[in-house]
Write an enzyme that holds these catalytic residues in place. Structure first.
Site, short mmCIF file in Angstrom:
data_model
loop_
_atom_site.label_atom_id
_atom_site.label_comp_id
_atom_site.label_asym_id
_atom_site.label_seq_id
_atom_site.Cartn_x
_atom_site.Cartn_y
_atom_site.Cartn_z
N GLY A 36 0.83 -1.21 0.00
CA GLY A 36 0.00 0.00 0.00
C GLY A 36 0.86 1.25 0.00
O GLY A 36 2.09 1.17 -0.05
N TYR A 150 -1.48 -17.70 -1.22
CA TYR A 150 -2.61 -16.79 -1.00
C TYR A 150 -3.87 -17.58 -0.63
O TYR A 150 -4.52 -17.30 0.38
CB TYR A 150 -2.85 -15.98 -2.26
CG TYR A 150 -3.90 -14.90 -2.15
CD1 TYR A 150 -3.69 -13.76 -1.38
CD2 TYR A 150 -5.10 -15.00 -2.86
CE1 TYR A 150 -4.65 -12.75 -1.32
CE2 TYR A 150 -6.06 -14.00 -2.80
CZ TYR A 150 -5.82 -12.88 -2.03
OH TYR A 150 -6.78 -11.89 -1.96
P1 NAD Z 1 -3.65 -3.74 -1.31
O1 NAD Z 1 -2.35 -4.38 -1.61
O2 NAD Z 1 -3.97 -2.45 -1.97
O3 NAD Z 1 -3.84 -3.54 0.26
C1 NAD Z 1 -3.29 -4.41 1.22
C2 NAD Z 1 -2.67 -3.56 2.31
O4 NAD Z 1 -2.14 -4.42 3.33
C3 NAD Z 1 -1.50 -2.70 1.81
O5 NAD Z 1 -1.64 -1.37 2.23
C4 NAD Z 1 -0.27 -3.36 2.46
O6 NAD Z 1 0.79 -2.47 2.68
C5 NAD Z 1 -0.87 -3.93 3.74
N1 NAD Z 1 -0.10 -5.04 4.30
C6 NAD Z 1 0.30 -6.18 3.68
N2 NAD Z 1 0.97 -6.96 4.54
C7 NAD Z 1 0.99 -6.29 5.73
C8 NAD Z 1 1.54 -6.57 7.00
N3 NAD Z 1 2.23 -7.70 7.24
N4 NAD Z 1 1.36 -5.68 8.01
C9 NAD Z 1 0.66 -4.53 7.78
N5 NAD Z 1 0.13 -4.20 6.59
C10 NAD Z 1 0.30 -5.08 5.58
O7 NAD Z 1 -4.77 -4.83 -1.67
P2 NAD Z 1 -6.36 -4.69 -1.69
O8 NAD Z 1 -6.82 -5.01 -3.05
O9 NAD Z 1 -6.79 -3.43 -1.04
O10 NAD Z 1 -6.77 -5.92 -0.76
C11 NAD Z 1 -7.08 -5.74 0.61
C12 NAD Z 1 -7.57 -7.05 1.21
O11 NAD Z 1 -8.73 -7.50 0.51
C13 NAD Z 1 -6.54 -8.17 1.12
O12 NAD Z 1 -6.60 -8.94 2.30
C14 NAD Z 1 -7.02 -8.99 -0.07
O13 NAD Z 1 -6.65 -10.33 0.06
C15 NAD Z 1 -8.53 -8.81 0.03
N6 NAD Z 1 -9.19 -9.00 -1.28
C16 NAD Z 1 -9.11 -8.02 -2.24
C17 NAD Z 1 -9.74 -8.23 -3.46
C18 NAD Z 1 -9.73 -7.18 -4.54
O14 NAD Z 1 -10.33 -7.41 -5.61
N7 NAD Z 1 -9.13 -6.02 -4.35
C19 NAD Z 1 -10.42 -9.44 -3.72
C20 NAD Z 1 -10.44 -10.41 -2.71
C21 NAD Z 1 -9.83 -10.17 -1.49
#
Ligand code: NAD
Ligand code: UDP
Length: 318
Positions: A36, A150
């Site tokens: 992020g 994942y």
């Molecule tokens: P993203 O990568 O934009 O956001 C994930 C955030 O988690 C980032 O800001 C990252 O820095 C933070 N992060 C990762 N590991 C970390 C850690 N160990 N400690 C603290 N922060 C950490 O992704 P997104 O698309 O916003 O996805 C967010 C969540 O939703 C995830 O869990 C993802 O699996 C889930 N998800 C998203 C989608 C989608 O279509 N966007 C679909 C299914 C599930």
């Protein structure tokens, strides 16, 4: 409520911050900026209801003060093998965010009597042989395949969530999120929406992996966030699919993006999805969400893309 949100600086996390603050909740955001960006939260710098803690959720949590809800969104989320921040290149980090990250969240919920919502995924169904996917379907997942870091992280996180509900009575909620898109996606994270929009806006051919007959069902971020907030407040502990039931092939999606952006460069076929085990059909059965939450998406793919394109233009400096 005072709400702790992990992954606050990500695509979905930052939109959740906005919505929860608009609903007059107080938000404590946690993120280590692995995938992020601080930019996603910069507009909240002086918001009185928002505090931010830079922290890796795989390590024990810092003192957060009293919280009434914990939302766990921290995890790499892009399947791209070509991007350093795709989960295939962060396998241990991804497994640990799902395992230790979820455990730390649930421990906090148990201690504080807080409710919990975890961001699960359609990937728990793997490459499904049941279509559309309903929550009662167990999935078809390869535990040692190229997406296993994942898929299995999220499956473990769901199991851990149910364990804390059953053993300790934590008020838990599992959102199985399907493909979501919108502003604040990273333009180069390798997922199909950022790839196609970046390519189209630069007048390049769109890279369709395989024959493009594989399907997805894309949900605009505002719709998804509304479903998540409803689920957080709901009285149910079963997993709930949150996503769009409007299925489209990746080739049709590429054609739509070219049409909406006026891109003349067309489509180029790439040999395969480059990662392997690409789910061939994905569409949520959202009857449970309709029944429990009174929720279904309101924004069409055309409208959602029209709202997303200006963001990508800005990011690409066009
Ligand atoms: P993203 O990568 O934009 O956001 C994930 C955030 O988690 C980032 O800001 C990252 O820095 C933070 N992060 C990762 N590991 C970390 C850690 N160990 N400690 C603290 N922060 C950490 O992704 P997104 O698309 O916003 O996805 C967010 C969540 O939703 C995830 O869990 C993802 O699996 C889930 N998800 C998203 C989608 C989608 O279509 N966007 C679909 C299914 C599930
Ligand atoms: N895809 C594609 N071209 C790209 C990126 C992705 O054809 O440039 C395909 C990919 O093979 C998959 C679908 O688009 O079938 C969705 O991929 P994405 O990486 O967005 O996420 P997934 O749904 O697989 O988690």
């Amino acid at each position: 409520m005072r709400i702790l949100l992990t992954g606050a600086a990500g695509f979905l996390g930052s939109h959740l911050c906005d919505r929860l603050l608009a609903d007059d909740h107080e938000v404590v955001g946690l993120d280590n900026f692995l995938t992020g960006s601080p930019e996603n939260l910069s507009h909240l710098d002086s918001h009185p209801g928002f505090t931010f803690i830079r922290h890796d959720v795989t390590t024990p949590f810092p003192t957060t003060g009293k919280v009434e809800a914990v939302l766990h969104f921290a995890s790499p989320a892009s399947p791209s093998k070509n991007h350093p921040l795709g989960y295939p290149n962060l396998p241990i980090e991804t497994l640990m965010a799902g395992a230790h990250g979820t455990h730390h969240c649930l421990e906090l919920c148990q201690q504080q009597g807080a409710r919990f919502l975890m961001a699960s995924t359609s990937e728990v169904y793997g490459d499904p042989d049941v279509h559309p996917q309903e929550e009662t379907y167990w999935g078809r997942v390869n535990p040692v395949g190229p997406r296993s870091m994942y898929d299995e992280a999220k499956r473990f996180a769901e199991a851990m969530t149910m364990a804390y509900h059953q053993k300790h009575g934590v008020d838990t909620h599992i959102a199985r999120i399907f493909n979501t898109y919108g502003p604040r996606m990273q333009v180069d994270d390798g997922r199909v929406v950022p790839n196609f929009l970046s390519q189209a806006l630069r007048n390049a051919a769109l890279t369709v992996y395989g024959n493009g007959a594989q399907t997805r069902s894309f949900c605009y971020v505002d719709d998804l966030i509304d479903g998540l907030v409803r689920l957080l407040m709901a009285d149910s502990h079963e997993p709930v699919n949150i996503g769009s039931p409007n299925e489209i092939t990746i080739r049709e999606f590429a054609e739509l993006v070219n049409q909406l952006t006026g891109n003349q460069a067309g489509i180029v076929s790439m040999p395969d999805d480059q990662l392997g085990d690409d789910p061939q059909r994905r569409r949520p059965d959202i009857r449970r969400a309709r029944r429990l939450l009174g929720w279904e998406p309101q924004i069409s793919l055309e409208d959602g893309l029209a709202r997303t394109i200006p963001y990508f233009r800005g990011k690409l400096g066009l």
